[in-house]
Design a protein around this motif. Structure first.
Motif, short mmCIF file in Angstrom:
data_model
loop_
_atom_site.label_atom_id
_atom_site.label_comp_id
_atom_site.label_asym_id
_atom_site.label_seq_id
_atom_site.Cartn_x
_atom_site.Cartn_y
_atom_site.Cartn_z
N THR A 104 40.75 31.77 47.75
CA THR A 104 41.75 31.99 48.81
C THR A 104 43.11 31.45 48.35
O THR A 104 43.21 30.71 47.38
N PHE A 105 44.15 31.86 49.11
CA PHE A 105 45.51 31.46 48.77
C PHE A 105 46.24 30.99 50.02
O PHE A 105 45.94 31.43 51.14
N ARG A 106 47.19 30.11 49.80
CA ARG A 106 48.04 29.68 50.91
C ARG A 106 48.95 30.83 51.32
O ARG A 106 49.61 31.44 50.50
N GLY A 160 29.25 25.93 43.99
CA GLY A 160 30.16 26.71 43.13
C GLY A 160 31.59 26.19 43.22
O GLY A 160 31.96 25.48 44.16
N LEU A 161 32.40 26.55 42.24
CA LEU A 161 33.79 26.09 42.17
C LEU A 161 34.72 27.08 42.89
O LEU A 161 34.59 28.30 42.74
N GLY A 162 35.66 26.53 43.64
CA GLY A 162 36.70 27.36 44.26
C GLY A 162 37.80 27.67 43.25
O GLY A 162 37.87 27.10 42.16
N ASN A 163 38.71 28.58 43.63
CA ASN A 163 39.72 29.02 42.66
C ASN A 163 40.80 27.98 42.39
O ASN A 163 41.59 28.14 41.47
N ILE A 164 40.81 26.86 43.12
CA ILE A 164 41.80 25.83 42.80
C ILE A 164 41.53 25.22 41.43
O ILE A 164 42.42 24.65 40.80
N GLN A 168 39.36 33.82 40.27
CA GLN A 168 38.02 33.45 39.85
C GLN A 168 37.42 32.41 40.80
O GLN A 168 38.13 31.56 41.33
N LYS A 169 36.15 32.50 40.93
CA LYS A 169 35.36 31.48 41.64
C LYS A 169 33.94 31.55 41.07
O LYS A 169 33.62 32.50 40.35
N THR A 170 33.13 30.57 41.37
CA THR A 170 31.74 30.62 40.91
C THR A 170 30.80 30.47 42.10
O THR A 170 31.14 29.82 43.10
N ASN A 171 29.66 31.08 41.97
CA ASN A 171 28.63 30.93 43.01
C ASN A 171 27.82 29.66 42.78
O ASN A 171 27.77 29.12 41.66
#
Length: 357
Positions: free
Chosen positions: A22-24, A124-128, A140-143
């Motif tokens: 997600t994005f601000r 999983g990792l968020g896109n930050i 990108q993100k990971t499950n």
């Protein structure tokens, strides 16, 4: 309560939650950037030894244990909550093995021992986490990872210092009643004992040991005959085995030497390591032999038994029904157990040596 000492269950730890991309998007902040949070970890499954539980009966009726999944990550740097862990309480002495590989996963041999059985999946990792100078708007993100899962067998092995071994109706239950406060069922027919019984034998104000009485063996037990072979696992943790022999059988065709030798043979066939444990002879039912004939009967049995089996251990004649001869037996057991607990003192060969120049 019915005694249950075996069960099979399925355990599945929770999966990890997925990361968010997600994005601000706020007014007057055109270059907000990524703000996707990580997913939460999945709930793990632990096993805990509890001395207040005596049987595995609960795991006969509830066979699936599935951990909670971690929550997904969210926008505004929101991390997902982790799943709650599950703690399975089991009797002290429970051994847990992987059904597919046979590998021992846990051995709950001490009260309050806690072991991780199935680990929850990592979130999983968020896109930050993917923002860089060259990737200002990562999508990108990971499950989340999957939680571990096993089909396991539960096997309860009672914890005792001394185990009683012998034919049905050899007097094992009578002996444990005579020397401890345990009150197993006693009757004048075979197979009275249907499940292991434990008794605490007090030798003094601060000295005691635990004795286990298991269902009797019969010849052919290693091939599936009778009840006792199923319960021999309860003797695997014991340090001394007492082999009870009925020295005065009522059946005129009975042969105590042959029967005693057959029991040792079944023990070897089932588990050679169990047969290698210290094993003492206890010649029971002395009260059924006239006093003037007792020593001759004991000598006759021991001579024949030692010739047939090469036995060179101690022998204790007793009458469990009235306690005769049991005191020397329990004092000898206590002394042997204390000797086993003493650490070996290494020889210090150089301690008193000196060098002359």
């Amino acid at each position: 309560m019915k005694f249950i000492d075996e069960a099979k269950i399925y355990v599945k730890a929770g999966d990890g939650g997925n990361g968010a991309a997600t994005f601000r998007r706020e007014k007057y902040i055109p270059m907000g950037g990524p703000n996707g949070g990580d997913g939460g970890r999945g709930g793990s499954i632990y096993v805990l030894a509890d001395r207040n539980i005596n049987t595995l009966v609960d795991y006969r009726y509830t066979r699936k244990f599935i951990g909670k999944r971690g929550e997904n990550g969210g926008g505004a740097d929101q991390y997902g909550a982790g799943g709650d862990d599950i703690i399975l309480r089991m009797p002290v002495g429970t051994v847990i093995s992987d059904l597919n590989t046979g590998e021992i996963l846990a051995d709950l041999d001490v009260h309050d021992k806690k072991i991780l059985l199935a680990k929850g999946g990592k979130g999983g990792l968020g896109n930050i986490h993917f923002k860089s100078s060259t990737n200002r708007a990562p999508r990108q993100k990971t499950n989340g990872d999957q939680g571990e899962e096993f089909e396991v067998s539960l096997e309860l092995r009672v914890l005792a210092d001394v185990g009683l071994l012998g034919l049905p109706n050899a007097g094992k239950s009578t002996l444990i009643r005579a020397v401890s406060s345990a009150r197993p069922k006693v009757a004048d027919y075979p197979f009275t004992t249907l499940h292991p019984n434990l008794g605490v034998v007090r030798v003094g104000a601060e000295k005691s040991f635990v004795m286990a009485d298991v269902p009797g063996l019969i010849e052919g037990a290693a091939d599936g005959a009778g009840l006792g072979i199923r319960f021999l696992k309860h003797l695997q943790r014991t340090r001394i085995l007492l082999h009870l022999v009925d020295i005065a059988p009522i059946d005129p065709d009975a042969n105590p030497v042959r029967d005693a030798k057959a029991i040792v043979g079944e023990l070897v066939k089932h588990d050679p390591a169990l047969a290698d444990k210290p094993r003492w002879l206890v010649l029971n039912k002395l009260d059924l032999i006239p006093e003037e004939d007792r020593q001759a009967a004991i000598d006759k049995f021991l001579k024949a038994y030692k010739k047939a089996t090469k036995y060179d251990g101690p022998a204790f004649p007793i009458a469990a029904i009235n306690g005769e001869g049991t005191k020397p037996l329990i004092y000898a057991i206590q002394e042997a157990l204390e000797q086993m607990d003493r650490p070996e003192i290494p020889d210090d060969e150089d301690e008193n040596t000196s060098t002359e120049e």
